[in-house]
Design an enzyme around this catalytic site. Structure first.
Site, mmCIF file in Angstrom:
data_model
loop_
_atom_site.group_PDB
_atom_site.id
_atom_site.type_symbol
_atom_site.label_atom_id
_atom_site.label_comp_id
_atom_site.label_asym_id
_atom_site.label_seq_id
_atom_site.Cartn_x
_atom_site.Cartn_y
_atom_site.Cartn_z
ATOM 1 C CB SER A 62 67.431 -16.033 -32.906
ATOM 2 O OG SER A 62 68.745 -15.717 -33.253
ATOM 3 C CD GLU B 84 74.112 -22.232 -31.160
ATOM 4 O OE1 GLU B 84 74.452 -22.276 -29.971
ATOM 5 O OE2 GLU B 84 73.818 -21.182 -31.758
HETATM 6 C C1 LIG Z 1 72.014 -13.546 -36.668
HETATM 7 C C2 LIG Z 1 72.510 -13.796 -35.293
HETATM 8 C C3 LIG Z 1 71.745 -14.563 -34.441
HETATM 9 C C4 LIG Z 1 72.170 -14.768 -33.120
HETATM 10 N N1 LIG Z 1 71.347 -15.452 -32.268
HETATM 11 C C5 LIG Z 1 71.698 -15.557 -30.973
HETATM 12 C C6 LIG Z 1 70.801 -16.150 -30.024
HETATM 13 O O1 LIG Z 1 69.699 -16.569 -30.368
HETATM 14 N N2 LIG Z 1 71.189 -16.200 -28.733
HETATM 15 C C7 LIG Z 1 72.403 -15.752 -28.309
HETATM 16 O O2 LIG Z 1 72.697 -15.869 -27.120
HETATM 17 N N3 LIG Z 1 73.269 -15.177 -29.176
HETATM 18 C C8 LIG Z 1 72.944 -15.064 -30.482
HETATM 19 N N4 LIG Z 1 73.806 -14.462 -31.375
HETATM 20 C C9 LIG Z 1 75.047 -13.878 -30.865
HETATM 21 C C10 LIG Z 1 76.314 -14.589 -31.308
HETATM 22 O O3 LIG Z 1 76.502 -15.782 -30.617
HETATM 23 C C11 LIG Z 1 77.478 -13.585 -31.119
HETATM 24 O O4 LIG Z 1 77.267 -12.529 -32.033
HETATM 25 C C12 LIG Z 1 78.807 -14.226 -31.371
HETATM 26 O O5 LIG Z 1 79.133 -15.126 -30.351
HETATM 27 C C13 LIG Z 1 79.938 -13.154 -31.470
HETATM 28 O O6 LIG Z 1 79.916 -12.298 -30.373
HETATM 29 P P1 LIG Z 1 79.880 -10.713 -30.546
HETATM 30 O O7 LIG Z 1 78.784 -10.382 -31.503
HETATM 31 O O8 LIG Z 1 79.823 -10.122 -29.198
HETATM 32 O O9 LIG Z 1 81.233 -10.340 -31.265
HETATM 33 P P2 LIG Z 1 82.669 -10.139 -30.574
HETATM 34 O O10 LIG Z 1 82.875 -11.236 -29.583
HETATM 35 O O11 LIG Z 1 82.773 -8.746 -30.097
HETATM 36 O O12 LIG Z 1 83.641 -10.385 -31.783
HETATM 37 C C14 LIG Z 1 83.928 -9.370 -32.765
HETATM 38 C C15 LIG Z 1 84.963 -9.923 -33.737
HETATM 39 O O13 LIG Z 1 86.190 -10.225 -33.049
HETATM 40 C C16 LIG Z 1 86.576 -11.571 -33.238
HETATM 41 N N5 LIG Z 1 87.146 -12.126 -32.006
HETATM 42 C C17 LIG Z 1 86.679 -11.945 -30.750
HETATM 43 N N6 LIG Z 1 87.457 -12.613 -29.866
HETATM 44 C C18 LIG Z 1 88.434 -13.223 -30.576
HETATM 45 C C19 LIG Z 1 89.552 -14.063 -30.229
HETATM 46 N N7 LIG Z 1 89.768 -14.426 -28.967
HETATM 47 N N8 LIG Z 1 90.334 -14.517 -31.236
HETATM 48 C C20 LIG Z 1 90.089 -14.169 -32.524
HETATM 49 N N9 LIG Z 1 89.072 -13.362 -32.914
HETATM 50 C C21 LIG Z 1 88.255 -12.902 -31.957
HETATM 51 C C22 LIG Z 1 85.280 -12.302 -33.572
HETATM 52 O O14 LIG Z 1 85.516 -13.447 -34.334
HETATM 53 C C23 LIG Z 1 84.531 -11.250 -34.388
HETATM 54 O O15 LIG Z 1 84.960 -11.260 -35.719
HETATM 55 C C24 LIG Z 1 73.407 -14.250 -32.685
HETATM 56 C C25 LIG Z 1 74.190 -13.517 -33.570
HETATM 57 C C26 LIG Z 1 73.763 -13.272 -34.857
HETATM 58 C C27 LIG Z 1 74.625 -12.442 -35.752
#
Ligand SMILES: Cc1cc2nc3c(=O)[nH]c(=O)nc-3n(C[C@H](O)[C@H](O)[C@H](O)COP(=O)(O)OP(=O)(O)OC[C@H]3O[C@@H](n4cnc5c(N)ncnc54)[C@H](O)[C@@H]3O)c2cc1C
Length: 399
Positions: free
Chosen positions: A161, A244
């Site tokens: 972000s 956070e």
């Molecule tokens: C608008 C926005 C702003 C962001 N800003 C930042 C930022 O500034 N800096 C930064 O570093 N990151 C940022 N993020 C990233 C954010 O932290 C990640 O998107 C988040 O941690 C989820 O990871 P992923 O997108 O890889 O999804 P995944 O980890 O691939 O997850 C996909 C789905 O599977 C589910 N899931 C995964 N593992 C499990 C489990 N063990 N048990 C149950 N369910 C599970 C998740 O809940 C989700 O529904 C941002 C994300 C968004 C959408």
């Protein structure tokens, strides 16, 4: 729990209200109401006013330029700021990396970075997530290899972000490929102007630019930019995430939105001319959300009371995050319903605060759809709500 307000608390609330009425630029507060993002210069001036008053770092200890307030004073301050539509200051410096620096950083790092965070002159972004390493953050692959007094960083971050506006990024990097995933990570502070950093925009579902990919190609970072010990970054990263998540809950902001929705409901009409505020279907939905929010507010206050008694929030921040974001999403959905067809036009200039003609429909309708769309992300960022449930199961319920 004891949540009685003292005379001093009441006097403090009055002082905060006075400050807001004297200092908060009307234009900035109005922008918040329509949902437009604040312009950097105006936000910076607002931060400077807060800084001059000594009120910019609500949660920091006094010795580092914080307020030294009691948990109840912080609660009152946040409530009053939200009620007045004051824009939230960027959390990346003040709520995230600042506390990491004053808790785990050395004197040089504190001297170099804390003043810019407090004054708002230096903006930060968060380099945690990578493609394939979001929920499973410890699997991250951005590498930092030591060469003399420097690390050479290679890899990619994603969903970063406001990286396109940031001066510095705090990054989790792998410094040991052989250790267990959590034990081979370090916490690095990197100047965004360093050669080899490339920022590419990701336009999100609201049509705006908040997010980015950040690529690192042979980026040379002084070893002195590492926070704390090599390979101990996971400890600092988790410390940061608790702060956070507590911030994401946004109880006072949701309270303001409920009041705002009630106002909208008094203005909007159904097809037969009845005010929306007299429509039991929509008002029941609003009341149900309000009941849930009141429950969350008391959970929040219970945590405040615990903090007063010296028991820190810890994993209960996960509860606040889940319920807080569910409420935010329900409210944004109801707002779309309330403004009906005025939710349809996409008014980019108004969303960005740069329009010079009147919007289509009432000003309060301009941002409802983008807020609804972008708000889906609230249950994902800061660690998805599913992951928060896992945290609660393990750390709170002991399952
Ligand atoms: C608008 C926005 C702003 C962001 N800003 C930042 C930022 O500034 N800096 C930064 O570093 N990151 C940022 N993020 C990233 C954010 O932290 C990640 O998107 C988040 O941690 C989820 O990871 P992923 O997108 O890889 O999804 P995944 O980890 O691939 O997850 C996909 C789905 O599977 C589910 N899931 C995964 N593992 C499990 C489990 N063990 N048990 C149950 N369910 C599970 C998740 O809940 C989700 O529904 C941002 C994300 C968004 C959408």
């Amino acid at each position: 729990m004891d949540i009685e307000l003292t005379k001093e608390d009441d006097a403090f609330r009055a002082e905060v209200r006075r400050f807001i009425s004297e200092k908060l630029p009307r234009e900035l507060a109005e922008r918040e109401t329509v949902g437009a993002s604040g312009e950097r210069g105006a936000l910076r001036r607002w931060q400077k006013d807060l800084h001059e008053k000594g009120w910019v770092a609500v949660n920091w200890p006094r010795q580092y330029g914080g307020t030294g307030w009691t948990p109840m004073q912080k609660h009152i301050f946040n409530e009053e700021m939200a009620a007045a539509n004051a824009p939230r200051l960027s959390p990346f410096g003040l709520s995230m990396v600042g506390p990491v620096i004053y808790t785990f950083g050395n004197e040089e790092q504190k001297k170099q970075h804390l003043p810019g965070i407090l004054s708002g002159d230096v903006w930060w972004c968060q380099g945690y997530s990578e493609p394939g390493s979001g929920s499973d953050l410890a699997s991250l692959r951005t590498r930092a290899v030591r060469q003399g007094d420097h690390y050479i960083v290679n890899g990619q971050k994603i969903w970063t972000s406001y990286a396109h506006e940031a001066d510095w990024i705090f990054c989790l990097v792998r410094t040991d490929e052989t250790a267990k995933p959590q034990e081979g990570i370090s916490f690095l502070l990197i100047d965004m102007k360093t050669p080899g950093i490339e920022v590419k925009p990701i336009i999100s579902i609201d049509g705006l630019h908040h997010l980015n990919e950040v690529f690192f190609t042979d980026v040379k970072v002084p070893v002195t930019n590492r926070i704390g010990d090599k390979n101990k970054g996971w400890t600092y990263a988790k410390f940061l995430l608790v702060n956070e998540r507590t911030g994401i809950a946004g109880v006072p902001e949701s309270k303001r939105k409920i009041a705002h929705l009630r106002k909208i409901a008094r203005q909007e009409r159904l097809g037969d001319g009845t005010a929306l505020a007299d429509d039991p279907a929509i008002m029941t939905k609003l009341s149900e959300i309000e009941v849930k929010l009141t429950g969350l507010e008391y959970t929040n206050l219970r945590i405040v009371a615990d903090e007063v008694a010296g028991r820190p929030a810890g994993p209960s921040s996960s509860t606040l995050k889940i319920v807080g974001t569910e409420i935010q999403q329900a409210l944004s959905e109801l707002a779309v319903e309330a403004v009906a067809f005025y939710a349809m036009p996409f008014q980019r200039e108004h969303l960005m605060g740069i329009a010079n003609e009147a919007p289509v429909g009432p000003a309060y309708a301009v941002s409802v759809t983008s807020a609804y769309n972008f708000g889906r992300a609230a249950s994902i960022y800061g660690g998805s709500n599913e992951i928060q449930r896992n945290v609660i199961a393990k750390a709170v319920l002991g399952l």
